[in-house]
Design an enzyme around this catalytic site. Structure first.
Site, short mmCIF file in Angstrom:
data_model
loop_
_atom_site.label_atom_id
_atom_site.label_comp_id
_atom_site.label_asym_id
_atom_site.label_seq_id
_atom_site.Cartn_x
_atom_site.Cartn_y
_atom_site.Cartn_z
N SER A 178 0.85 -1.18 0.00
CA SER A 178 0.00 0.00 0.00
C SER A 178 0.89 1.23 0.00
O SER A 178 1.85 1.30 0.78
CB SER A 178 -0.92 0.04 1.22
OG SER A 178 -2.00 -0.84 1.06
N GLU A 185 -1.08 19.22 -4.96
CA GLU A 185 -2.45 19.35 -5.46
C GLU A 185 -3.44 18.50 -4.69
O GLU A 185 -4.63 18.78 -4.71
CB GLU A 185 -2.49 18.96 -6.95
CG GLU A 185 -1.66 19.84 -7.87
CD GLU A 185 -0.18 19.50 -7.84
OE1 GLU A 185 0.61 20.24 -8.46
OE2 GLU A 185 0.20 18.48 -7.21
N SER A 186 -3.01 17.41 -4.04
CA SER A 186 -3.85 16.59 -3.16
C SER A 186 -3.13 15.28 -2.86
O SER A 186 -2.19 15.26 -2.09
CB SER A 186 -5.23 16.33 -3.73
OG SER A 186 -6.03 15.69 -2.74
N HIS A 191 -3.24 0.24 -3.80
CA HIS A 191 -3.09 -1.00 -3.06
C HIS A 191 -2.96 -2.13 -4.06
O HIS A 191 -3.61 -2.11 -5.12
CB HIS A 191 -4.29 -1.24 -2.14
CG HIS A 191 -4.16 -2.46 -1.29
ND1 HIS A 191 -3.46 -2.46 -0.11
CD2 HIS A 191 -4.62 -3.73 -1.45
CE1 HIS A 191 -3.52 -3.67 0.44
NE2 HIS A 191 -4.21 -4.45 -0.37
N CYS A 206 -6.42 19.02 -7.12
CA CYS A 206 -7.03 20.33 -7.30
C CYS A 206 -6.27 21.05 -8.41
O CYS A 206 -5.20 20.61 -8.82
CB CYS A 206 -6.97 21.14 -6.01
SG CYS A 206 -7.68 20.30 -4.58
N SER A 441 -28.07 20.48 -35.32
CA SER A 441 -27.08 21.22 -34.56
C SER A 441 -27.28 20.95 -33.08
O SER A 441 -27.72 19.86 -32.70
CB SER A 441 -27.22 22.71 -34.87
OG SER A 441 -26.14 23.45 -34.35
#
Length: 770
Positions: A178, A185-186, A191, A206, A441
């Protein structure tokens, strides 16, 4: 034993001969308190110092579950997958070892500035992108190697243009790893299950950097096959997460309301999800994907199991997607084309992929097809990557590519500007007119500026109508069909469609507007279309024609195929029959207009009114038939009939219908020389002429066969006491689902226009059906 009152305890003999003691509880509490104080003092004097109690995180090693030797899990065969094994027996939690691979970073991190010197504002918003990736059939040694996995994770982060702050990887017992990486950014985490050859990965960021380009990198770095004979399988899904401003979310091409997100990027259960093209033209985002759903029949796994290769006719390929495309484009084009008796010049607004042009060129009558598509890049991409959509090679007399056919003219212009410039108020008036115009369209509900211009521009609509011949027809795809639960149209997400309808209803050149739905276009809900006719009578005659008439028209008009297969895969006479009457939801939403249209009170017979019918048994009949002195026959009321009651509804509903074409053919049969007596046919024609009347749609004759045709007619309105059951309007509205749905009822039912006394003659006005 004896003792005084100052003793701490005393003994006494009970009735059972046993000795009992009495203890003073105050002395007991003093003893307990003294013992606790002595214990605390010893701990302070001889215990460890505070500094010796401090341990680093890496000094900790979590004990194994249970006591003694760690429990070893049952080892599975490398080729067995957990999804096929089902739930494991006697499963225990894995045992953690001390992390051996980690990078704690350099402490505080400052946001980097972009080229303009400002930080990426999206990194500070409560929103982000989430990528889930599941991969199987991976090499077990790779999935059990912390170092190799950690390197792959670091390389993925670099390839995605992300910033890795720190990461931790843990080996698991008996197998598996793991890892989690903290990003500026995060985060990224995964796993592994080495025995099953599976890894599940989670990447959340982010900021504005797209994550879709990271998917092939993940597949390359983590998709190490465990054997040459096994193909690595990847399932992945992408979602926009968090709380974005509504306008920002709608403008993002991966918003969950977009077709791309809904059908391709969001679902996790697709065996094939391959990006072919992703680019942005000057006018739109263009994405082309090869996809294969998990439950396609035969499914993707079946193909692999039987060693089928792509292109094998036994293996369902993305041709299945094009079948839905064909149903959509056939539903868009052919109802309007067959509503016109001889369409020679056809215009297409939009339709850059070429499929609408393909359907138009299937008609032998077409002499010129003009496609006005503003996005030249879209046409070029469709030619290269979607050639089947513009493939005319199977049609006799057509070029291999519909774009290259001599009858085709492709103009890369703004459609609205083209029609306003050539057919608007300032136009010279010498431009050629069209028989049919197809608008393929955006959906009216698409919240983009161009849709406003296309569907709500009054000058554009006037120019379109002016460009049509006198019997010309316009067809527009108008998006998702309504539901009976929808609110008033001008207050719903379909407000732009309602504006389009209002705009067209106000145009002098519009004779009729007919809506229809098709549920097999490949969308989750039925798709809807609008046909606009300049000549209402001629258009309705063909629109409401019987299915055998349409089938014969298809036989006569549609080009042959070189393969011998039918040129149309979905549309035929029976399909057109389902288009003739709009579903009830259109009527329901229409009647929520304010003010409520008058005809909405006529959506069904009034259950509070009685029906008075003619019976052969005079005692049961509400009417009697008598002969007058002048030799005429009259219908007399045998009981009082209140105003508004239905007159001979049973007999009127038994009227038969005969098309104008059938009457013309019967008349021609009576004129054929040498066929013998045709008096029966002549008598029938005379009966139809005497007792029939034209239907509201002008496509057939409604012939009365009950006692109603015996009623005498009168030109004196004061003598007439029955009338037609229909809305009190001077003419049929240009657009009214109520009329289109209940036109047959308006063609037959009669009501008492005033109270009819017993013994009064029942009379109808001479112009009753006009």
């Amino acid at each position: 034993m004896t003792g005084g009152t100052g003793t701490a305890a005393a003994a006494a003999a009970g009735d059972d001969g046993q000795t009992r003691y009495t203890i003073d509880v105050r002395l007991f509490l003093v003893a307990i308190t003294a013992a606790m104080a002595m214990s605390f003092g010893a701990g302070v004097a001889f215990g460890p110092s505070p500094s010796s109690m401090t341990l680093s995180l890496t000094d900790l090693s979590l004990p194994a579950q249970g006591v003694g030797t760690p429990v070893q899990q049952h080892r599975r065969l490398p080729t067995t997958h957990s999804a096929e094994l089902g739930k494991k027996i006697s499963e225990s939690h894995v045992n953690f070892e001390t992390p051996v691979l980690e990078n704690m970073g350099d402490g505080a991190v400052y946001h980097p500035k972009n080229e303009s010197g400002a930080a990426d504002d999206e990194e500070h918003l409560p929103a982000g992108q989430h990528l889930l990736v599941d991969i199987k059939n991976i090499e077990a040694a790779f999935l059990n190697s912390e170092s190799r996995l950690a390197k792959a994770m670091v390389d993925v982060v670099k390839a995605g243009g992300l910033t890795l702050l720190s990461y931790h990887c843990h080996s698991l017992l008996p197998a598996g790893v793991s890892c989690v990486g903290v990003l500026l950014e995060s985060h990224i985490s995964f796993h592994t299950w080495p025995d099953e050859g599976v890894i599940t990965l989670d990447l959340f960021t982010c900021g504005s950097s797209p994550l879709l380009p990271v998917v092939p990198v993940i597949e390359e770095l983590f998709g190490i096959p465990r054997s040459p004979d096994e193909k690595v399988t990847t399932l992945w899904a992408h979602e926009l997460r968090g709380f974005r401003h509504q306008e920002t979310r709608k403008s993002h091409y991966l918003d969950d309301q977009s077709d791309l997100a809904y059908y391709v990027t969001s679902p996790l259960d697709m065996h094939v999800k391959h990006q072919v093209v992703s680019t942005k033209s000057p006018y739109q985002q263009i994405d082309i994907w090869d996809v294969m759903d998990i439950d396609d029949t035969p499914n993707y796994q079946d193909g692999l199991l039987h060693n089928l290769t792509e292109g094998d006719p036994r293996w369902l390929t993305n041709e299945s997607m094009s079948e839905s495309e064909k149903e959509y484009h056939e539903a868009l084009v052919h109802p309007a084309m067959f509503a016109h008796p001889n369409p020679k010049k056809v215009a297409i607004v939009g339709g850059g992929e070429g499929a609408t042009l393909r359907e138009v060129l299937k008609h032998k009558t077409v002499e010129k097809a003009t496609m006005i598509e503003i996005d030249e890049m879209m046409v070029d991409i469709a030619r290269e990557h979607l050639p089947k959509m513009s493939d005319c090679s199977n049609y006799v007399g057509r070029a291999d590519s519909c774009f290259d056919d001599p009858l085709s003219e492709v103009l890369h212009q703004d459609g609205t500007k083209y029609f306003i410039d050539n057919y608007g108020p300032a136009a010279t008036g010498d431009a050629e007119r069209f028989d049919v115009i197809v608008i393929d369209s955006l959906d009216p509900e698409d919240d983009v500026a161009f849709a406003d211009e296309l569907y709500t521009n009054s000058n554009f609509m006037k120019s379109l109508l002016f460009s049509l011949n006198d019997n010309g027809i316009l067809v527009v795809q108008i998006g998702t069909a309504p539901s009976i639960h929808d609110p008033r149209a001008d207050m719903s997400v379909y407000a732009r469609r309602e504006l389009l309808f209002n705009n067209l209803e106000a145009q002098e050149g519009v004779g009729a507007m007919l809506v229809y739905e098709e549920a097999h276009c490949g969308f989750n809900e039925p798709h809807s279309f609008l046909v606009v006719c300049k000549d209402a009578v001629a258009c309705r005659q063909r629109w409401y024609a019987e299915s055998d008439f349409i089938d014969y028209e298809i036989y006569e008009r549609i080009v042959m195929t070189k393969s011998g297969t039918p040129a149309l895969v979905h549309y035929d006479g029976s399909t057109q029959h389902t288009y003739r009457t709009p579903p009830r939801a259109w009527e329901t939403v229409y009647c929520r207009r304010e003010p409520t249209p008058v005809e909405c009170s006529y959506r069904g017979l009034d259950l509070t009114k009685d029906s008075f019918d003619f019976q052969l048994d005079a005692e049961l009949s509400s009417f009697g038939i008598v002969d007058n002195e002048n030799g005429e026959t009259s219908v007399i009321a045998m009981e009082p009939i209140p105003a508004g009651s239905y007159i001979m509804a049973d007999h009127m509903a038994s009227s038969f219908l005969v098309s104008d074409e059938s009457l013309t053919n019967l008349q021609a049969n009576t004129e054929v020389v040498g066929t013998g007596l045709v008096s029966v046919i002549s008598d029938m024609l005379e009966f139809c002429d005497a007792h029939g009347h034209a239907s509201l749609d002008q496509s057939k004759q409604v012939v009365e066969i009950g006692a109603s045709f015996i009623m005498r007619e009168t030109e004196d309105p004061a003598k007439a006491n029955v009338g037609r059951w229909m809305p009190p309007l001077d003419k049929i509205p240009v657009y009214s689902p109520v009329y289109e749905r209940h036109m047959m009822s308006f063609d037959v039912f009669l009501v008492a226009t005033r109270d009819i006394a017993k013994g009064d003659e029942v009379m109808k006005p001479t112009n009753l059906w006009n």
